[in-house]
Each structure stands twice: as C-alpha cells, then as structure tokens.
Write a protein that holds these residues in place. Structure first.
Motif, PDB file in Angstrom:
ATOM      1  N   MET A  43      -1.583   4.661 -24.712  1.00 14.32           N
ATOM      2  CA  MET A  43      -0.323   5.012 -24.797  1.00 14.32           C
ATOM      3  C   MET A  43       0.347   5.177 -23.357  1.00 14.32           C
ATOM      4  O   MET A  43      -0.090   5.686 -22.545  1.00 14.32           O
ATOM      5  N   ALA A  44       1.485   4.306 -23.326  1.00 16.68           N
ATOM      6  CA  ALA A  44       2.409   4.325 -22.179  1.00 16.68           C
ATOM      7  C   ALA A  44       2.967   5.631 -22.181  1.00 16.68           C
ATOM      8  O   ALA A  44       3.373   6.335 -23.023  1.00 16.68           O
ATOM      9  N   ASP A  45       3.270   6.183 -20.938  1.00 19.02           N
ATOM     10  CA  ASP A  45       4.004   7.431 -20.653  1.00 19.02           C
ATOM     11  C   ASP A  45       5.489   7.164 -21.038  1.00 19.02           C
ATOM     12  O   ASP A  45       6.145   6.040 -20.650  1.00 19.02           O
ATOM     13  N   THR A  46       6.289   8.210 -21.541  1.00 27.45           N
ATOM     14  CA  THR A  46       7.445   7.977 -21.713  1.00 27.45           C
ATOM     15  C   THR A  46       8.268   8.901 -20.808  1.00 27.45           C
ATOM     16  O   THR A  46       7.734  10.281 -20.544  1.00 27.45           O
ATOM     17  N   TRP A  47       9.235   8.394 -20.275  1.00 30.58           N
ATOM     18  CA  TRP A  47      10.184   9.030 -19.237  1.00 30.58           C
ATOM     19  C   TRP A  47      11.554   9.173 -19.775  1.00 30.58           C
ATOM     20  O   TRP A  47      12.093   8.396 -20.266  1.00 30.58           O
ATOM     21  N   LEU A  48      11.751  10.334 -19.440  1.00 34.80           N
ATOM     22  CA  LEU A  48      13.444  10.745 -19.867  1.00 34.80           C
ATOM     23  C   LEU A  48      14.250  10.837 -18.476  1.00 34.80           C
ATOM     24  O   LEU A  48      13.847  11.304 -17.423  1.00 34.80           O
ATOM     25  N   ILE A  49      15.552  10.434 -18.587  1.00 31.32           N
ATOM     26  CA  ILE A  49      16.298  10.493 -17.392  1.00 31.32           C
ATOM     27  C   ILE A  49      17.380  11.632 -17.617  1.00 31.32           C
ATOM     28  O   ILE A  49      17.727  12.128 -18.550  1.00 31.32           O
ATOM     29  N   THR A  50      17.430  12.620 -16.348  1.00 35.93           N
ATOM     30  CA  THR A  50      18.274  13.735 -16.161  1.00 35.93           C
ATOM     31  C   THR A  50      18.985  13.263 -15.107  1.00 35.93           C
ATOM     32  O   THR A  50      18.630  12.607 -14.235  1.00 35.93           O
ATOM     33  N   GLN A  51      20.241  13.626 -14.846  1.00 36.42           N
ATOM     34  CA  GLN A  51      21.227  13.644 -13.961  1.00 36.42           C
ATOM     35  C   GLN A  51      22.099  14.471 -13.435  1.00 36.42           C
ATOM     36  O   GLN A  51      22.404  15.305 -14.129  1.00 36.42           O
ATOM     37  N   LYS A  52      22.568  14.587 -12.382  1.00 35.80           N
ATOM     38  CA  LYS A  52      23.379  15.586 -11.861  1.00 35.80           C
ATOM     39  C   LYS A  52      24.708  14.976 -12.208  1.00 35.80           C
ATOM     40  O   LYS A  52      25.091  13.739 -12.210  1.00 35.80           O
ATOM     41  N   PRO A  53      25.679  15.753 -12.544  1.00 37.25           N
ATOM     42  CA  PRO A  53      27.012  15.231 -12.945  1.00 37.25           C
ATOM     43  C   PRO A  53      27.570  14.375 -11.717  1.00 37.25           C
ATOM     44  O   PRO A  53      28.335  13.402 -12.098  1.00 37.25           O
ATOM     45  N   SER A  54      27.498  14.707 -10.464  1.00 37.34           N
ATOM     46  CA  SER A  54      27.867  13.896  -9.462  1.00 37.34           C
ATOM     47  C   SER A  54      27.199  12.435  -9.401  1.00 37.34           C
ATOM     48  O   SER A  54      28.084  11.459  -9.004  1.00 37.34           O
ATOM     49  N   PHE A  55      26.281  12.066  -9.923  1.00 34.19           N
ATOM     50  CA  PHE A  55      25.417  10.927  -9.825  1.00 34.19           C
ATOM     51  C   PHE A  55      26.320  10.020 -10.942  1.00 34.19           C
ATOM     52  O   PHE A  55      26.845   9.138 -10.444  1.00 34.19           O
ATOM     53  N   MET A  56      26.484  10.694 -12.011  1.00 31.40           N
ATOM     54  CA  MET A  56      27.352   9.988 -13.109  1.00 31.40           C
ATOM     55  C   MET A  56      28.769   9.502 -12.452  1.00 31.40           C
ATOM     56  O   MET A  56      29.367   8.299 -12.651  1.00 31.40           O
ATOM     57  N   THR A  57      29.345  10.441 -11.888  1.00 32.06           N
ATOM     58  CA  THR A  57      30.792  10.109 -11.321  1.00 32.06           C
ATOM     59  C   THR A  57      30.823   9.208 -10.269  1.00 32.06           C
ATOM     60  O   THR A  57      31.451   8.042 -10.226  1.00 32.06           O
ATOM     61  N   GLU A  58      29.823   9.078  -9.545  1.00 35.02           N
ATOM     62  CA  GLU A  58      29.624   8.077  -8.404  1.00 35.02           C
ATOM     63  C   GLU A  58      29.159   6.685  -8.970  1.00 35.02           C
ATOM     64  O   GLU A  58      29.967   5.676  -8.751  1.00 35.02           O
ATOM     65  N   TRP A  59      28.414   6.706 -10.193  1.00 34.70           N
ATOM     66  CA  TRP A  59      28.172   5.627 -10.831  1.00 34.70           C
ATOM     67  C   TRP A  59      28.980   4.830 -11.566  1.00 34.70           C
ATOM     68  O   TRP A  59      29.589   3.869 -11.532  1.00 34.70           O
ATOM     69  N   MET A  60      30.012   5.737 -12.368  1.00 40.29           N
ATOM     70  CA  MET A  60      30.960   5.262 -13.134  1.00 40.29           C
ATOM     71  C   MET A  60      32.301   4.751 -12.152  1.00 40.29           C
ATOM     72  O   MET A  60      33.170   3.682 -12.514  1.00 40.29           O
ATOM     73  N   GLY A  61      32.282   5.053 -10.780  1.00 39.41           N
ATOM     74  CA  GLY A  61      33.018   4.449  -9.864  1.00 39.41           C
ATOM     75  C   GLY A  61      32.781   3.103  -9.072  1.00 39.41           C
ATOM     76  O   GLY A  61      33.510   2.646  -8.590  1.00 39.41           O
ATOM     77  N   LEU A  62      31.802   2.742  -9.533  1.00 43.63           N
ATOM     78  CA  LEU A  62      31.328   1.417  -8.898  1.00 43.63           C
ATOM     79  C   LEU A  62      32.048   0.191  -9.804  1.00 43.63           C
ATOM     80  O   LEU A  62      32.214   0.259 -10.957  1.00 43.63           O
ATOM     81  N   PRO A  63      31.970  -0.795  -8.897  1.00 41.71           N
ATOM     82  CA  PRO A  63      32.624  -2.071  -9.608  1.00 41.71           C
ATOM     83  C   PRO A  63      31.569  -2.727 -10.429  1.00 41.71           C
ATOM     84  O   PRO A  63      30.220  -2.165 -10.480  1.00 41.71           O
ATOM     85  N   PRO A  64      32.033  -3.351 -11.840  1.00 39.97           N
ATOM     86  CA  PRO A  64      30.989  -3.812 -12.872  1.00 39.97           C
ATOM     87  C   PRO A  64      29.695  -4.429 -12.538  1.00 39.97           C
ATOM     88  O   PRO A  64      28.658  -4.105 -12.922  1.00 39.97           O
ATOM     89  N   LYS A  65      29.905  -5.306 -11.468  1.00 38.66           N
ATOM     90  CA  LYS A  65      28.519  -5.748 -10.851  1.00 38.66           C
ATOM     91  C   LYS A  65      27.579  -4.770 -10.257  1.00 38.66           C
ATOM     92  O   LYS A  65      26.249  -4.929 -10.730  1.00 38.66           O
ATOM     93  N   GLU A  66      27.911  -3.890  -9.649  1.00 37.32           N
ATOM     94  CA  GLU A  66      27.142  -3.099  -8.820  1.00 37.32           C
ATOM     95  C   GLU A  66      26.636  -2.030 -10.050  1.00 37.32           C
ATOM     96  O   GLU A  66      25.279  -1.534  -9.912  1.00 37.32           O
ATOM     97  N   SER A  67      27.409  -1.556 -10.894  1.00 34.20           N
ATOM     98  CA  SER A  67      27.121  -0.866 -11.850  1.00 34.20           C
ATOM     99  C   SER A  67      26.025  -1.141 -12.780  1.00 34.20           C
ATOM    100  O   SER A  67      25.098  -0.478 -12.988  1.00 34.20           O
TER     101      SER A  67
END
Length: 160
Positions: free
Chosen positions: A1-25
């Motif tokens: 059975m493969a390990d299942t990983w779950l993502i947690t993130q800092k709110p600042s990470f999401m803010t930085e990610w949402m600010g990227l252009p579509p290609k980089e996002s």
C-alpha cells in the motif's frame, strides 16, 4: 500500500502562490502533486537544506522554489520564493504544520483541496450593455459605417 500524504500550508504560501502568473502557478501545482506522491529528497529537484537544520527542504518549480517540511502523513508548505541571490538567505522556519491526527478522524479520508479547480481560469461573466447597440447609436457616435455590421452583433460588454 502506498503512503498517503496530505498537504498543509501557511496562509502566506497560498497568498504568494495566488500572486503568480498562470504559467508559474501551474508549475507550482505540478510540483505540489509531486510532493503528494513522495516528499523525500531526491538530491535533484527535491533537496534537504542541511545548513538550515536538516528539517527544511526545497523543491524547484521553474524560477521559483517551494520550501517545505514533512512528517508522515503531512507535507507542510512554508514559503514560495523566486530564485535569485537572496532566495536562500531568507530566514524560513522549518516548522511542522500538521493537521488532525488521521487516526482520530471518523475513518473517512481527509480531503485535499481541488487545486485544478482553484487555479482554473475563471470565465468572465457577461454583462448587458447599458443600452442596445443600434445603427442610430453608431451614427450618433460617428462610428464608420464599415464597422456597423460587426458592432450590431454585440449584446454584452464582452461580445457574444
């Protein structure tokens, strides 16, 4: 059975990610999916930053670097930085952002956000014009008659 990983993130990470252009996002999304498969360092794309205590890792995503840490079953996304001379001089804490203990949940699988839906291009809603386009309106606005047939087809601000 493969390990299942779950993502947690800092709110600042999401803010930085949402600010990227579509290609980089999209590149970042692909790399996060790679982390979900296996967050352990491979010394190529995923690398352990030993000089920062050994708990912090980085993942290349085009011109950007994703800084993360992990402890089964969670991968914690901490920062997203554009690659330059100062990328690794920033003081990023290798903190663990675990979620609920999966053994304490009701047995159903914790759900990951649907990243594709979050970052999918949004269709701009069509809004009606303040008044209908008529030949009389176009003449009053002094629009050349050669343009009239095409303009008379429009029903919204963004075309039909």
């Amino acid at each position: 059975m493969a390990d299942t990983w779950l993502i947690t993130q800092k709110p600042s990470f999401m803010t930085e990610w949402m600010g990227l252009p579509p290609k980089e996002s999209h590149q970042v999304l692909e790399k996060i999916n790679l982390l979900l498969q296996d967050p352990t360092p491979d010394a190529k794309v995923k690398k352990q930053l030993k000089y920062m205590g050994g708990k912090l890792h980085r993942l290349r995503a085009g011109r950007y670097r994703i800084f993360y840490t992990f402890e089964h079953p969670y991968v914690s996304l901490l920062a997203l930085r554009k690659r330059d001379d100062d990328t690794y001089s920033d003081d990023i804490d290798a903190e663990f952002l675990g979620g609920l203990d999966p053994d304490l949940t009701d047995g159903s699988q914790p759900r990951q956000p649907n990243w594709e839906k979050i970052f999918a291009p949004q269709e701009t809603p069509k809004t009606p014009l303040p008044e209908p386009i008529t030949a009389d309106l176009l003449k009053r606005l002094r629009i050349p008659e050669v343009c009239h047939p095409r303009l008379l087809q429009n029903r919204t601000n963004f075309g039909t």
